[in-house]
Design a protein around this motif. Structure first.
Motif, PDB file in Angstrom:
ATOM      1  N   THR A 153      -9.349   2.818  -5.857  1.00  0.00           N
ATOM      2  CA  THR A 153      -8.822   1.236  -5.832  1.00  0.00           C
ATOM      3  C   THR A 153      -9.134   0.689  -7.144  1.00  0.00           C
ATOM      4  N   ALA A 154      -8.167  -0.184  -7.402  1.00  0.00           N
ATOM      5  CA  ALA A 154      -7.941  -1.025  -8.483  1.00  0.00           C
ATOM      6  C   ALA A 154      -8.433  -2.397  -8.205  1.00  0.00           C
ATOM      7  N   LEU A 155      -8.716  -2.877  -7.013  1.00  0.00           N
ATOM      8  CA  LEU A 155      -8.851  -4.207  -6.381  1.00  0.00           C
ATOM      9  C   LEU A 155     -10.194  -4.063  -5.631  1.00  0.00           C
ATOM     10  N   SER A 156     -11.045  -5.312  -5.735  1.00  0.00           N
ATOM     11  CA  SER A 156     -11.968  -5.596  -5.046  1.00  0.00           C
ATOM     12  C   SER A 156     -11.805  -6.904  -4.356  1.00  0.00           C
ATOM     13  N   VAL A 157     -12.381  -7.001  -3.301  1.00  0.00           N
ATOM     14  CA  VAL A 157     -12.213  -8.484  -2.426  1.00  0.00           C
ATOM     15  C   VAL A 157     -13.727  -9.011  -2.142  1.00  0.00           C
ATOM     16  N   VAL A 167      -1.180   0.682  -8.480  1.00  0.00           N
ATOM     17  CA  VAL A 167      -1.958  -0.503  -8.419  1.00  0.00           C
ATOM     18  C   VAL A 167      -0.957  -1.622  -7.791  1.00  0.00           C
ATOM     19  N   PHE A 168       0.317  -1.685  -7.868  1.00  0.00           N
ATOM     20  CA  PHE A 168       1.471  -2.406  -7.510  1.00  0.00           C
ATOM     21  C   PHE A 168       1.433  -2.453  -6.044  1.00  0.00           C
ATOM     22  N   ALA A 224       0.370  -5.324  -3.338  1.00  0.00           N
ATOM     23  CA  ALA A 224       1.148  -5.743  -2.284  1.00  0.00           C
ATOM     24  C   ALA A 224       0.741  -5.625  -1.024  1.00  0.00           C
ATOM     25  N   ASP A 225       0.241  -4.675  -0.767  1.00  0.00           N
ATOM     26  CA  ASP A 225      -0.573  -4.425   0.593  1.00  0.00           C
ATOM     27  C   ASP A 225      -1.361  -5.536   0.755  1.00  0.00           C
ATOM     28  N   LEU A 226      -2.222  -5.691  -0.315  1.00  0.00           N
ATOM     29  CA  LEU A 226      -3.356  -6.738   0.017  1.00  0.00           C
ATOM     30  C   LEU A 226      -3.007  -8.085   0.131  1.00  0.00           C
ATOM     31  N   VAL A 227      -1.907  -8.705  -0.703  1.00  0.00           N
ATOM     32  CA  VAL A 227      -1.264  -9.809  -0.611  1.00  0.00           C
ATOM     33  C   VAL A 227      -0.662 -10.162   0.804  1.00  0.00           C
ATOM     34  N   CYS A 253       5.809 -11.129  -4.777  1.00  0.00           N
ATOM     35  CA  CYS A 253       5.711 -12.487  -5.405  1.00  0.00           C
ATOM     36  C   CYS A 253       6.176 -13.741  -4.509  1.00  0.00           C
ATOM     37  N   GLU A 254       7.111 -13.507  -3.774  1.00  0.00           N
ATOM     38  CA  GLU A 254       7.529 -14.585  -2.588  1.00  0.00           C
ATOM     39  C   GLU A 254       6.314 -14.845  -1.894  1.00  0.00           C
ATOM     40  N   MET A 255       5.790 -13.872  -1.266  1.00  0.00           N
ATOM     41  CA  MET A 255       4.581 -14.016  -0.355  1.00  0.00           C
ATOM     42  C   MET A 255       3.500 -14.809  -1.270  1.00  0.00           C
TER      43      MET A 255
END
Length: 271
Positions: free
Chosen positions: A2-6, A30-31, A35-38, A89-91
């Motif tokens: 994963t490239a993201l941590s929350v 990464v995109f 997108a899934d995380l957003v 982006c709209e989200m």
């Protein structure tokens, strides 16, 4: 990997940290993860505010992966619905809670468009912003041509988009590209305090206030569809393919090349 941590605070502030060494390139994986995380954060009622920051001090997000763009099909039909990047982006723009980008170091291309789609952007003095796409034979197709004119005005948007040069943090703040510039040792505490403050207010009032502001931005989805169609048209040009390949040859997507992205864009034109 994963490239993201929350990390989520007790008050419901989700702090997303991006880490994709060496330059936080927005690759396709990464995109898709972003997108899934957003989408998850937008629909999680326990989340009251969202902050994005980077684990890499020199980069927020460099830009979208140019090697991946080279592989995009050139004969795509005229879009009738938002593509997946535009939808993400709209989200960010419309979810019923604030989204904040904390920009340390460089951000460009699709990374800049991601940040532009957030409700607020705060930067350190070392931050550099760039939309390099036109130098590569394409356009900022991830919402840049739609968001920048609304945010900083027509003339400044054209300077940034057509000039493909680095915009320093102070200039970006003067233009309204970022909310304000804060010292590196103060920005995190400032952003955390702001997000926590908003998260403590009644959620229904925050959501209604944001929705009312969003309604004032008319025609965004229509303009995004037109931008997507224009981006697709550029992909069919051999000159675009040549420029993107030259970008990679000159050091694009390496730490050395990305540190001088504005200069590198000019070198593409020279060759």
């Amino acid at each position: 990997m994963t490239a993201l941590s929350v990390d989520t605070t007790p008050r419901g502030v989700a702090v997303v940290t991006i880490s994709n060494e060496p330059v936080n390139l927005m690759t396709v994986p990464v995109f898709l993860e972003l997108a899934d995380l957003v989408d998850d954060l937008a629909h999680d009622e326990a989340v009251r505010a969202v902050v994005f920051r980077s684990a890499q001090p020199d980069w927020f997000i460099a830009h979208f992966d140019v090697e991946a763009i080279l592989g995009f099909p050139a004969d795509q039909p005229t879009p009738t619905e938002l593509n997946t990047f535009h939808a993400m982006c709209e989200m960010l723009r419309t979810m019923p809670k604030p989204t904040i980008a904390q920009i340390d170091g460089r951000v460009g291309g699709g990374g800049s468009e991601f940040a532009l789609s957030c409700d607020m952007r705060f930067a350190t003095p070392s931050a550099i912003l760039n939309q390099p796409e036109v130098a590569l034979g394409i356009i900022p197709g991830g919402s840049g041509t739609v968001r920048l004119p609304r945010l900083i005005g027509r003339s400044r948007a054209l300077e940034a988009i057509l000039g493909c040069d680095d915009i320093d943090a102070r200039t970006a703040a003067d233009w309204g590209w970022v909310n304000r510039v804060l010292p590196a040792d103060e920005i995190t505490s400032f952003v955390d305090r702001l997000a926590d403050r908003i998260a403590g207010f009644p959620a229904h009032a925050v959501a209604e206030a944001k929705a009312s502001v969003v309604r004032a931005e008319s025609g965004v989805e229509r303009d995004l569809l037109d931008e997507g169609a224009a981006f697709n048209r550029t992909l069919g040009e051999e000159r675009s393919q040549q420029a993107m390949r030259r970008f990679l040859e000159l050091g694009g997507q390496t730490a050395e090349g990305e540190r001088r992205l504005g200069e590198l864009a000019g070198e593409i034109a020279d060759t």
